[in-house]
Design a protein around this motif. Structure first.
Motif, PDB file in Angstrom:
ATOM      1  N   PRO A   6       0.820  -1.222   0.000  1.00  0.00           N
ATOM      2  CA  PRO A   6       0.000   0.000   0.000  1.00  0.00           C
ATOM      3  C   PRO A   6       0.845   1.260   0.000  1.00  0.00           C
ATOM      4  CG  PRO A   6       0.119  -0.912   2.204  1.00  0.00           C
ATOM      5  CD  PRO A   6       0.797  -1.911   1.304  1.00  0.00           C
ATOM      6  N   LEU A   7       0.233   2.334  -0.469  1.00  0.00           N
ATOM      7  CA  LEU A   7       0.772   3.666  -0.266  1.00  0.00           C
ATOM      8  C   LEU A   7       0.095   4.239   0.968  1.00  0.00           C
ATOM      9  CD1 LEU A   7       0.610   5.025  -3.925  1.00  0.00           C
ATOM     10  CD2 LEU A   7       2.694   4.477  -2.654  1.00  0.00           C
ATOM     11  N   LEU A   8       0.875   4.745   1.907  1.00  0.00           N
ATOM     12  CA  LEU A   8       0.329   5.317   3.128  1.00  0.00           C
ATOM     13  C   LEU A   8       0.154   6.819   2.944  1.00  0.00           C
ATOM     14  CD1 LEU A   8       2.481   3.368   5.744  1.00  0.00           C
ATOM     15  CD2 LEU A   8       0.200   2.802   4.874  1.00  0.00           C
ATOM     16  N   VAL A   9      -1.044   7.306   3.186  1.00  0.00           N
ATOM     17  CA  VAL A   9      -1.345   8.731   3.027  1.00  0.00           C
ATOM     18  C   VAL A   9      -1.569   9.320   4.412  1.00  0.00           C
ATOM     19  CG1 VAL A   9      -2.839  10.437   1.934  1.00  0.00           C
ATOM     20  CG2 VAL A   9      -2.457   8.221   0.817  1.00  0.00           C
ATOM     21  N   THR A  10      -0.668  10.206   4.839  1.00  0.00           N
ATOM     22  CA  THR A  10      -0.820  10.819   6.160  1.00  0.00           C
ATOM     23  C   THR A  10      -1.836  11.953   6.084  1.00  0.00           C
ATOM     24  OG1 THR A  10       0.989  12.401   5.832  1.00  0.00           O
ATOM     25  CG2 THR A  10       1.559  10.240   6.741  1.00  0.00           C
ATOM     26  N   MET A  11      -2.633  12.132   7.150  1.00  0.00           N
ATOM     27  CA  MET A  11      -3.756  13.079   7.076  1.00  0.00           C
ATOM     28  C   MET A  11      -3.329  14.536   7.129  1.00  0.00           C
ATOM     29  SD  MET A  11      -5.660  13.007  10.778  1.00  0.00           S
ATOM     30  CE  MET A  11      -4.813  13.539  12.277  1.00  0.00           C
ATOM     31  N   GLY A  12      -2.063  14.820   7.488  1.00  0.00           N
ATOM     32  CA  GLY A  12      -1.630  16.205   7.605  1.00  0.00           C
ATOM     33  C   GLY A  12      -2.169  16.853   8.863  1.00  0.00           C
ATOM     34  N   ASP A  13      -2.103  18.176   8.909  1.00  0.00           N
ATOM     35  CA  ASP A  13      -2.645  18.898  10.062  1.00  0.00           C
ATOM     36  C   ASP A  13      -4.161  18.744  10.067  1.00  0.00           C
ATOM     37  OD1 ASP A  13      -3.744  21.117  11.687  1.00  0.00           O
ATOM     38  OD2 ASP A  13      -1.650  21.739  11.829  1.00  0.00           O
ATOM     39  N   PRO A  14      -4.743  18.205  11.141  1.00  0.00           N
ATOM     40  CA  PRO A  14      -6.194  17.962  11.158  1.00  0.00           C
ATOM     41  C   PRO A  14      -7.030  19.232  11.137  1.00  0.00           C
ATOM     42  CG  PRO A  14      -5.228  17.540  13.318  1.00  0.00           C
ATOM     43  CD  PRO A  14      -4.082  17.733  12.371  1.00  0.00           C
ATOM     44  N   VAL A  38      -4.939   5.244   4.807  1.00  0.00           N
ATOM     45  CA  VAL A  38      -4.759   6.528   5.481  1.00  0.00           C
ATOM     46  C   VAL A  38      -4.149   6.314   6.858  1.00  0.00           C
ATOM     47  CG1 VAL A  38      -5.919   8.595   6.356  1.00  0.00           C
ATOM     48  CG2 VAL A  38      -6.720   7.501   4.247  1.00  0.00           C
ATOM     49  N   ALA A  39      -3.122   7.073   7.159  1.00  0.00           N
ATOM     50  CA  ALA A  39      -2.564   7.121   8.512  1.00  0.00           C
ATOM     51  C   ALA A  39      -3.108   8.384   9.154  1.00  0.00           C
ATOM     52  CB  ALA A  39      -1.036   7.158   8.470  1.00  0.00           C
ATOM     53  N   GLY A  40      -4.067   8.227  10.068  1.00  0.00           N
ATOM     54  CA  GLY A  40      -4.710   9.416  10.609  1.00  0.00           C
ATOM     55  C   GLY A  40      -5.528   9.136  11.843  1.00  0.00           C
ATOM     56  N   ASP A  41      -6.504   9.966  12.050  1.00  0.00           N
ATOM     57  CA  ASP A  41      -7.430   9.836  13.179  1.00  0.00           C
ATOM     58  C   ASP A  41      -8.818   9.584  12.610  1.00  0.00           C
ATOM     59  OD1 ASP A  41      -8.649  10.244  15.841  1.00  0.00           O
ATOM     60  OD2 ASP A  41      -9.360  12.119  14.946  1.00  0.00           O
ATOM     61  N   ALA A  42      -9.469   8.531  13.090  1.00  0.00           N
ATOM     62  CA  ALA A  42     -10.755   8.121  12.523  1.00  0.00           C
ATOM     63  C   ALA A  42     -11.806   9.220  12.641  1.00  0.00           C
ATOM     64  CB  ALA A  42     -11.235   6.837  13.206  1.00  0.00           C
ATOM     65  N   ALA A  43     -11.890   9.875  13.800  1.00  0.00           N
ATOM     66  CA  ALA A  43     -12.904  10.898  13.991  1.00  0.00           C
ATOM     67  C   ALA A  43     -12.661  12.102  13.081  1.00  0.00           C
ATOM     68  CB  ALA A  43     -12.939  11.337  15.453  1.00  0.00           C
ATOM     69  N   THR A  44     -11.397  12.476  12.916  1.00  0.00           N
ATOM     70  CA  THR A  44     -11.072  13.595  12.035  1.00  0.00           C
ATOM     71  C   THR A  44     -11.435  13.279  10.589  1.00  0.00           C
ATOM     72  OG1 THR A  44      -9.288  14.351  13.482  1.00  0.00           O
ATOM     73  CG2 THR A  44      -9.190  15.055  11.184  1.00  0.00           C
ATOM     74  N   MET A  45     -11.112  12.073  10.150  1.00  0.00           N
ATOM     75  CA  MET A  45     -11.422  11.697   8.776  1.00  0.00           C
ATOM     76  C   MET A  45     -12.926  11.546   8.569  1.00  0.00           C
ATOM     77  SD  MET A  45      -8.524  11.942   7.432  1.00  0.00           S
ATOM     78  CE  MET A  45      -9.257  11.591   5.834  1.00  0.00           C
ATOM     79  N   ALA A  46     -13.636  11.074   9.583  1.00  0.00           N
ATOM     80  CA  ALA A  46     -15.095  10.974   9.478  1.00  0.00           C
ATOM     81  C   ALA A  46     -15.711  12.361   9.339  1.00  0.00           C
ATOM     82  CB  ALA A  46     -15.656  10.243  10.696  1.00  0.00           C
ATOM     83  N   ASP A  55     -19.947  10.569   3.505  1.00  0.00           N
ATOM     84  CA  ASP A  55     -19.626   9.771   4.678  1.00  0.00           C
ATOM     85  C   ASP A  55     -19.769   8.280   4.425  1.00  0.00           C
ATOM     86  OD1 ASP A  55     -22.232  11.081   4.570  1.00  0.00           O
ATOM     87  OD2 ASP A  55     -22.780   9.734   6.209  1.00  0.00           O
ATOM     88  N   ALA A  56     -20.406   7.888   3.318  1.00  0.00           N
ATOM     89  CA  ALA A  56     -20.543   6.465   3.014  1.00  0.00           C
ATOM     90  C   ALA A  56     -19.343   5.918   2.244  1.00  0.00           C
ATOM     91  CB  ALA A  56     -21.822   6.220   2.214  1.00  0.00           C
ATOM     92  N   VAL A  57     -18.444   6.788   1.824  1.00  0.00           N
ATOM     93  CA  VAL A  57     -17.274   6.346   1.052  1.00  0.00           C
ATOM     94  C   VAL A  57     -16.334   5.547   1.948  1.00  0.00           C
ATOM     95  CG1 VAL A  57     -15.208   7.133  -0.171  1.00  0.00           C
ATOM     96  CG2 VAL A  57     -17.398   8.256  -0.577  1.00  0.00           C
ATOM     97  N   ALA A  58     -15.961   4.353   1.504  1.00  0.00           N
ATOM     98  CA  ALA A  58     -15.055   3.498   2.282  1.00  0.00           C
ATOM     99  C   ALA A  58     -13.643   4.063   2.241  1.00  0.00           C
ATOM    100  CB  ALA A  58     -15.069   2.085   1.731  1.00  0.00           C
ATOM    101  N   MET A  59     -12.943   3.962   3.377  1.00  0.00           N
ATOM    102  CA  MET A  59     -11.595   4.501   3.472  1.00  0.00           C
ATOM    103  C   MET A  59     -10.779   3.662   4.447  1.00  0.00           C
ATOM    104  SD  MET A  59     -10.396   8.304   4.754  1.00  0.00           S
ATOM    105  CE  MET A  59     -11.364   9.134   3.495  1.00  0.00           C
ATOM    106  N   PRO A  60      -9.887   2.806   3.963  1.00  0.00           N
ATOM    107  CA  PRO A  60      -9.025   2.059   4.879  1.00  0.00           C
ATOM    108  C   PRO A  60      -8.185   3.018   5.713  1.00  0.00           C
ATOM    109  CG  PRO A  60      -8.869   1.206   2.647  1.00  0.00           C
ATOM    110  CD  PRO A  60      -9.618   2.489   2.552  1.00  0.00           C
TER     111      PRO A  60
END
Length: 321
Positions: A6-14, A38-46, A55-60
């Protein structure tokens, strides 16, 4: 590198647009995003997905940081800086361990990093330190360079985040030659033909034969000559006010610029939409969009994901090689 990893995508500054851009990537380019985690925080990405109505889009996602709640949009905070740094560190260590094909980093805010006590001014220096630690060598033994690329122009910088006075002092024979070696090695790592490297001068008109400064005669030209003796297809020093135009027209594959703004202004002037930041010299692949956190757009859903998408596309292409 393996195209199956995989390619890891960091979420950046939330608090910035990074989470929204990543959500747009998964919404608009599922063909490309299927390689990404995605390397991040689930609540921030939600929150970002809700903001965009997807919000229905799947995101590992891997929970790469621990936060009590998403950081407020558009504000510099230690809380946000710490979360961004945690994600970068986790993703970088995964890539260094061979469990990822590369890392794509969403924008961070340097003030937030500093507020969090992170001892690095930006991504490049942090990645360099983590890689040096992994290899068990001093940071000075792992020189890296920033390359900004778009479909029309590529430029590599001799120095990055330092004052202009320090940048001029960094124009040494050793630093210019090292930049040329790192640039040539990047092309070789991708199994590409050796690049035609144009080296920009430091002074107006590349010094005009010493009338406007002697750095070209005493420092840059000898470094170019030594690089050529090593088999690197380098030329210059060229007048910095025309060399980028000549590269864009096809005379060169990449320009080595003497300092940050000399190299980045031409690339960014042509538009941020397709600009990609690539870190050369690391034992891992890293790309990033060519823009900042855009706090004024955070939470509005109006940010343009083109540069992030271009960064993922380039990382996927490079890792495939």
């Amino acid at each position: 590198m393996s195209a199956s990893l995989p390619l890891l995508v960091t979420m950046g500054d939330p608090a910035g647009v990074g989470p929204e851009l990543i959500a747009m990537l998964f919404r608009d380019r599922p063909d490309l995003a299927q390689r990404c985690v995605v390397a991040g925080d689930a609540a921030t990405m939600a929150r970002a997905r809700v903001c965009l109505g997807c919000d229905a889009v799947a995101m590992p996602l891997v929970q790469a940081t621990q936060v009590a709640e998403p950081a407020p949009w558009g504000r510099v905070s230690a809380h946000a800086g710490r979360a961004a740094a945690d994600c970068i560190e986790w993703a970088t260590r995964e890539a260094l361990a061979g469990r990822a094909a590369g890392v794509v980093t969403a924008p961070i805010h340097k003030e937030a990093l500093a507020a969090a006590g992170v001892p690095f001014p930006g991504h490049t220096e942090m990645l360099q330190a983590l890689a040096a630690e992994h290899l068990g060598v001093p940071v000075a033994r792992l020189p890296v360079r920033m390359m900004l690329a778009n479909p029309e122009l590529k430029t590599v910088l001799v120095s990055i985040h330092v004052s202009l006075r320090q940048a001029i002092e960094a124009v040494t024979h050793a630093n210019v030659l090292e930049t040329l070696r790192i640039t040539a090695a990047h092309w070789a790592r991708l199994r590409l033909a050796p690049p035609r490297i144009a080296v920009a001068g430091l002074n107006p008109h590349a010094g005009e034969g010493g009338l406007f400064g002697r750095e070209e005669i005493e420092v840059i030209a000898p470094a170019v000559a030594q690089a050529r003796a090593e088999g690197i297809e380098a030329s210059g020093p060229h007048a910095p006010d025309t060399v980028f135009m000549r590269a864009r027209e096809g005379s060169f594959d990449v320009v080595v610029a003497m300092y940050h703004d000399q190299g980045l202004i031409p690339v960014k002037y042509m538009g941020l939409a397709h600009g990609v930041n690539v870190t050369l010299g690391l034992p891992l692949l890293r790309t990033s969009p060519d823009h900042g956190t855009a706090f004024d757009l955070a939470g509005t859903g109006r940010a343009d994901p083109s540069s992030l998408i271009a960064a993922v596309e380039l990382a996927a292409h490079m890792s495939g090689r």
